[in-house]
Enzyme design. Structure first.
Site, short mmCIF file in Angstrom:
data_model
loop_
_atom_site.label_atom_id
_atom_site.label_comp_id
_atom_site.label_asym_id
_atom_site.label_seq_id
_atom_site.Cartn_x
_atom_site.Cartn_y
_atom_site.Cartn_z
N GLY A 1 -63.15 2.51 -2.23
CA GLY A 1 -62.59 2.82 -3.24
C GLY A 1 -62.53 3.52 -4.32
O GLY A 1 -62.99 4.82 -3.39
N TYR A 2 -62.28 3.63 -5.41
CA TYR A 2 -61.85 4.48 -6.53
C TYR A 2 -62.21 4.75 -7.35
O TYR A 2 -61.93 3.51 -8.57
CB TYR A 2 -60.30 5.17 -6.85
CG TYR A 2 -59.78 5.59 -4.95
CD1 TYR A 2 -60.27 7.23 -4.80
CD2 TYR A 2 -59.71 5.07 -3.53
CE1 TYR A 2 -59.24 7.55 -3.44
CE2 TYR A 2 -58.86 4.89 -2.19
CZ TYR A 2 -59.28 6.15 -2.47
OH TYR A 2 -58.90 6.85 -1.57
N LEU A 3 -62.95 5.21 -8.10
CA LEU A 3 -63.40 5.32 -9.39
C LEU A 3 -63.15 5.86 -10.16
O LEU A 3 -63.31 5.92 -11.30
CB LEU A 3 -65.21 6.44 -9.51
CG LEU A 3 -66.22 5.69 -8.46
CD1 LEU A 3 -67.51 6.71 -8.57
CD2 LEU A 3 -66.53 4.23 -8.58
N GLN B 1 -61.83 1.08 -8.77
CA GLN B 1 -60.62 -0.42 -8.76
C GLN B 1 -60.36 -0.72 -7.95
O GLN B 1 -60.90 -0.71 -6.70
CB GLN B 1 -59.39 1.25 -9.00
CG GLN B 1 -59.44 2.10 -10.58
CD GLN B 1 -58.92 3.16 -9.97
OE1 GLN B 1 -57.66 3.17 -9.20
NE2 GLN B 1 -59.25 4.58 -10.85
N ILE C 1 -53.70 1.13 -3.64
CA ILE C 1 -54.27 0.43 -4.90
C ILE C 1 -53.70 0.07 -5.79
O ILE C 1 -52.97 -1.38 -5.83
CB ILE C 1 -55.86 1.16 -5.99
CG1 ILE C 1 -56.47 1.82 -4.50
CG2 ILE C 1 -56.07 0.35 -6.64
CD1 ILE C 1 -58.20 2.15 -4.54
#
Length: 154
Positions: free
Chosen positions: A28-30, A81, A147
């Protein structure tokens, strides 16, 4: 400081499947800013935090740090996200290079992409017969972009 130089391709046939065992990745991505991405990833029982700079040509700055897997899972569940990227990665060594084939699941099911990391942008290499169209410059195939625009919506 590390520099990542990679090229990305679609798969043209199933010839890669018998060459490696897949490992489950969750990521996942911050942050998915154009100038930088900050990724959290689990690979089997390990966790990683990765920061990547803007892509110029086929190169970008990359920093990666191992973190406790329970902290990685907590970040994936609470801070990243959505949706989380889920895929199986197959690492296939050929001719002194390692091809990484990612078979996506979830909202990106049906997408299979191969990447190869190089020492220089002009490095010559032989493509296996299961490698198809190059998509290195197509931002739709960047994991961070899957995403906001999952493969299932294309």
């Amino acid at each position: 400081m590390a520099t990542e130089i990679e090229r990305k391709f679609l798969i043209s046939n199933e010839g890669w499947r018998a060459l490696a065992e897949g490992v489950l990745y969750r990521q996942g991505y911050l942050s998915t800013d154009k100038e930088r991405t900050v990724r959290v990833r689990t690979v089997g029982s390990k966790g990683f935090l990765t920061i990547k700079g803007i892509t110029v040509g086929m190169s970008r700055t990359e920093f990666e740090y191992e973190i406790p897997v329970d902290e990685a899972n907590a970040m994936l569940d609470a801070l990243c996200q959505q949706p989380i990227i889920e895929k199986r990665r197959y690492k296939i060594p050929l001719d002194g290079l390692v091809w990484e084939v990612d078979e996506f699941s979830g909202v990106n099911a049906g997408l299979i992409v191969a990447e190869v990391e190089l020492d220089s942008e002009d490095q010559q290499f032989t493509k296996p017969d299961w490698i198809g169209t190059e998509v290195s410059g197509d931002f739709r195939y960047y994991n961070a972009n899957l995403i906001a625009a999952p493969f299932s919506t294309w």
